[in-house]
Design an enzyme around this catalytic site. Sequence first.
Site, PDB file in Angstrom:
ATOM      1  N   TYR A  79      -1.470  -0.931  10.237  1.00  0.00           N
ATOM      2  CA  TYR A  79      -1.628  -1.180   8.803  1.00  0.00           C
ATOM      3  C   TYR A  79      -0.418  -0.655   8.041  1.00  0.00           C
ATOM      4  O   TYR A  79       0.159  -1.351   7.195  1.00  0.00           O
ATOM      5  CB  TYR A  79      -2.901  -0.504   8.318  1.00  0.00           C
ATOM      6  CG  TYR A  79      -3.220  -0.690   6.856  1.00  0.00           C
ATOM      7  CD1 TYR A  79      -3.978  -1.769   6.430  1.00  0.00           C
ATOM      8  CD2 TYR A  79      -2.776   0.230   5.905  1.00  0.00           C
ATOM      9  CE1 TYR A  79      -4.290  -1.945   5.086  1.00  0.00           C
ATOM     10  CE2 TYR A  79      -3.075   0.063   4.560  1.00  0.00           C
ATOM     11  CZ  TYR A  79      -3.832  -1.018   4.165  1.00  0.00           C
ATOM     12  OH  TYR A  79      -4.130  -1.192   2.829  1.00  0.00           O
ATOM     13  N   SER A 101       0.856  -1.185   0.000  1.00  0.00           N
ATOM     14  CA  SER A 101       0.000   0.000   0.000  1.00  0.00           C
ATOM     15  C   SER A 101       0.888   1.229   0.000  1.00  0.00           C
ATOM     16  O   SER A 101       2.038   1.180   0.469  1.00  0.00           O
ATOM     17  CB  SER A 101      -0.890   0.022   1.249  1.00  0.00           C
ATOM     18  OG  SER A 101      -1.504   1.290   1.437  1.00  0.00           O
TER      19      SER A 101
END
Length: 289
Positions: free
Chosen positions: A158, A145
Site C-alpha cells: 500500500y 496517502s
Amino acid sequence: MRLIDQVAVITGGANGIGAETALRFLREGASVMIGDLNETNAGHVLAAAAEAGHGDRIRFVRVDVAEEGAVEAMFDATLAEFGRLDVVFNNAGIGGVFGPIAETRVEDWDFTLAVLLRGVFLGMKHGARILQAQGTGGCIVSTASIAGYAAGAGAHAYSAAKAAIINLTRSVAVELARHRIRVNAVAPGPLMTELFHRGKIDQGEQTILQRQPWPTPGVASDVAGVVVFLASGDAGFVTGETIVVDGGLLARGPAVFGDGAASAVLRASGVDKGTTGQPSEPRARPKSS
C-alpha cells in the site's frame, strides 16, 4: 457553485471519500459518473443524490479499475451520457496485502498494485486521452496517502503504491501542462470511513487520536472539500502537487498502526479488499514468526 456544468468521473465513488466527493460535486453543479465494484453501495449513493434533487446528473457503471477495457468503457459511457469530460478523480482503492515482507505472496502484491497503482495509471491514461482531444483543458486528481511519505501509516505494498502515485502525479503534470490539464493528488491520513474503522467506531477514533495532533478525527468530507478546490478554477495555477489532509499526523510522524515489529499491519497476514464487496482474506501467521 464552483463546478457548474462540469463533468466528472469518480472511481471508488460508491464508498467513503469517493461517495462524499460525488455528492459534493453534485452540490457544486457538476454531473458525475461514479465507477465502483460495489453495486449495492452505489445504489445508496444514487438514492442520496436523487433525494437531494440531483438524480438527473449522476450515473453509475460497475468497473474494475485494474482492467483497461473496463476503465475505457467507463469513460466512453461518461461521454455517451454527458457529452464531455472535465474532471477525473482516481480514488478507487483497497487496503491490499498486509503482513511481514517475508510472508507476502507475489500474487497478493500484484493484486494490490494492480488496483492501487495500475488503476490510477489507467484513469490518467484514458482521462488524458479525452481531455487532450477536447482541447479545453481539465483536471486529474488521484488519491495518494500519507503512507506514501513515511513508514508506519500503511502496509508495505500500500505504501509503495501511494508513493508511486505521488511521483506519477508530478511526472504526468509536467507532460500535460501544455494542454492546460492540471494533475494533482490528495494524501489523506486515516479517516473515519468504513475502510478504516470497519464498524468499530470508538476504537477507530481512539487509534487516530492517539497520534493525530488535531483533536477530532478526519472524515471523508474533509478530503472531498480539497478535491473540489483542486477541480475548481480556484486552483487554476496548481499542478503537480499532493495536498496532505491528515490533521497534522504526518508532521508529528505517522506511525498510526504502531512501530516496528509491534505494528498492527505486521501482526497478521492476508489481503484487505476494502469496500469492494469482495471478502478479505486474513491468514494466520506461523507461530514462530
